[in-house]
Scaffold this active site. Structure first.
Site, PDB file in Angstrom:
ATOM      1  N   ASP A 221      78.665 -51.679 -52.868  1.00 28.90           N
ATOM      2  CA  ASP A 221      79.128 -52.608 -53.902  1.00 28.90           C
ATOM      3  C   ASP A 221      77.902 -53.032 -54.703  1.00 28.90           C
ATOM      4  OD1 ASP A 221      77.766 -54.352 -52.321  1.00 28.90           O
ATOM      5  OD2 ASP A 221      79.463 -55.630 -51.836  1.00 28.90           O
TER       6      ASP A 221
ATOM      7  N   ASP B   3      88.913 -51.674 -49.270  1.00 31.64           N
ATOM      8  CA  ASP B   3      87.932 -52.041 -48.239  1.00 31.64           C
ATOM      9  C   ASP B   3      88.248 -53.465 -47.836  1.00 31.64           C
ATOM     10  OD1 ASP B   3      86.599 -53.343 -50.756  1.00 31.64           O
ATOM     11  OD2 ASP B   3      85.545 -54.192 -49.045  1.00 31.64           O
TER      12      ASP B   3
ATOM     13  N   CYS C 261      99.833 -46.621 -29.748  1.00 34.73           N
ATOM     14  CA  CYS C 261      98.511 -46.443 -30.356  1.00 34.73           C
ATOM     15  C   CYS C 261      97.703 -45.459 -29.505  1.00 34.73           C
ATOM     16  CB  CYS C 261      97.782 -47.781 -30.446  1.00 34.73           C
ATOM     17  SG  CYS C 261      96.144 -47.631 -31.182  1.00 34.73           S
TER      18      CYS C 261
ATOM     19  N   CYS D 150      94.437 -44.989 -29.757  1.00 31.36           N
ATOM     20  CA  CYS D 150      93.004 -45.304 -29.787  1.00 31.36           C
ATOM     21  C   CYS D 150      92.440 -45.373 -28.368  1.00 31.36           C
ATOM     22  CB  CYS D 150      92.729 -46.595 -30.562  1.00 31.36           C
ATOM     23  SG  CYS D 150      92.866 -48.121 -29.617  1.00 31.36           S
TER      24      CYS D 150
ATOM     25  N   CYS E 195      93.567 -48.560 -26.382  1.00 30.30           N
ATOM     26  CA  CYS E 195      94.939 -48.572 -25.868  1.00 30.30           C
ATOM     27  C   CYS E 195      95.152 -47.543 -24.761  1.00 30.30           C
ATOM     28  CB  CYS E 195      95.933 -48.380 -27.008  1.00 30.30           C
ATOM     29  SG  CYS E 195      95.968 -49.827 -28.093  1.00 30.30           S
TER      30      CYS E 195
ATOM     31  N   HIS F 268      90.226 -51.130 -31.872  1.00 27.71           N
ATOM     32  CA  HIS F 268      91.680 -50.980 -32.021  1.00 27.71           C
ATOM     33  C   HIS F 268      92.131 -51.335 -33.440  1.00 27.71           C
ATOM     34  CE1 HIS F 268      95.997 -51.333 -31.586  1.00 27.71           C
ATOM     35  NE2 HIS F 268      95.870 -52.499 -32.178  1.00 27.71           N
TER      36      HIS F 268
HETATM   37 ZN    ZN Z   1      94.866 -49.143 -30.017  1.00 30.89          ZN
END
Ligand code: ZN
Length: 369
Positions: A85, A256, A294, A296, A299, A325
């Site tokens: 930025d 963003d 999820c 990830c 998880c 997460h």
């Molecule tokens: Zn997750």
């Protein structure tokens, strides 16, 4: 653009380091690092572009050091593209003195006076070496009197012209920033000024700073109506799922926000059923992941019971896990949007997002973290 559903679009953006898919979300690495999350994991989640803050990097460690080290990609170690930025938002939030020449403010690290002109913002960003640089703009707090908004959008136009003229590196893309508060007429005027100068992409700045959702979306509509079709459109500082999805439906391509990682550090997880406070009693001793669907790393291995425990006794560790997460959630949201555009099912997805995220706006604030 590769595909459209109404005004929503998905496709690819060519940067000097390669192609990235849009719509896209950029995690915020204010000082060259997403707080609590190793860059390798950010890339593993699927994010292709990282945002860093010129204002902070120019003060510490300084653009020269980053240039000596081979530029932002080498410095951050992020496997992907980058955007810096211009510092406009930080200049406003830190109460800088604005003159036609530039912004004058105190260095937060040592109290010395610093002047940042549009020309300085260009040389600094060229030295830092992100794939995309931003023109220096004048942000305005909302609400503000119309005269203030008007003066600032005129100055933003002048600074955009000076930024364009001072920018030398043709392999680095330069985006212009549209201002004008939530007044559709002022937004339209600013859009005309900025597009007349001509940039590689266009950003919508100064929104989601406390105004209503309807006003935010109305302002976005008035800007998008005046933007060229072929170039990317970037809504700065917005990560709230409702605004992100609706802005995408209006034709915005890039986002963003610090919110996903910031609220993670305060113990809140983002889920498809809305925000979840892991400190809540319901999670005590609960042997279930944050979200069953999820995929990830968190998880897969970590229970809500552990997160609840850490949120009480070790907030940094809880913050690390929740940040990871929440970024996975944000990437999943972007993926759902891309798939909905390709499958012409944006309306169904918006209905689902409205149901879950129609409550309070998740704010990013100063898009520095
Ligand atoms: Zn997750």
């Amino acid at each position: 653009m590769a595909h459209r559903d109404g005004s929503a679009r998905c496709g690819e953006l060519r940067l000097r380091t390669g192609l990235v898919e849009t719509p896209l979300f950029m995690p915020v690495a204010t000082r060259g690092f997403v707080r609590y999350v190793p860059s390798e994991l950010v890339a593993d989640l699927g994010f292709q572009v990282l945002l860093s803050n010129t204002y902070h990097l120019m003060l510490r460690p300084g653009a020269d050091i980053i240039a000596q080290m081979g530029g932002l990609a080498r410095f951050t170690g992020f496997r992907g593209a980058s955007l810096t930025d211009s510092g406009g938002f930080q200049i406003m939030s830190l109460g800088a003195k604005i003159t036609p020449e530039g912004a004058h403010f105190r260095n937060v690290y040592d109290g010395s006076w610093v002047t940042l002109t549009p020309e300085d913002a260009m040389t600094t960003q060229e030295r830092i070496g992100a794939d995309i640089a931003m023109a220096l703009d004048v942000c305005t707090q909302l609400p503000s009197p119309r005269e203030v908004l008007e003066d600032n959008l005129v100055l933003t136009g002048q600074w955009a012209e000076r930024s364009r003229a001072a920018h030398r590196d043709e392999t680095q893309q330069l985006f212009g920033i549209v201002q004008g508060g939530v007044d559709p007429e002022l937004r339209g005027r600013s859009t005309e000024m900025i597009t007349r100068i001509g940039f590689d992409g266009y950003a919508i700045g100064g929104l989601a700073v406390g105004e209503s959702r309807e006003s935010t979306l109305e302002a976005i509509r008035s800007v998008v109506a005046g933007l060229p079709e072929e170039q990317p459109r970037y809504l700065m500082g917005v990560g709230d799922p409702y605004l992100l999805a609706h802005a995408t439906s209006l034709g915005v391509d890039m986002f963003d926000c610090v919110a996903p990682t910031r609220i993670a550090r305060h113990g809140t997880a983002l889920t498809d059923e809305g925000p979840l406070r892991v400190k809540g009693r319901a999670n005590r001793g609960l042997d279930e992941p944050l979200e069953l669907k999820c995929d990830c790393r968190v998880c897969q291995r970590v229970s809500r019971g552990l997160l609840h425990h850490l949120a009480h006794v070790d907030t940094e560790s809880a913050g690390t896990l929740l940040s990871l997460h929440n970024l996975a959630f944000q990437f999943r949201l972007i993926t759902r949007l891309r798939e909905a555009i390709r499958g012409n099912s944006m309306q169904e997805l918006l209905a689902d997002i409205d149901r879950v995220w129609g409550g309070p706006v998740m704010r990013g604030g100063d898009h520095a973290d």
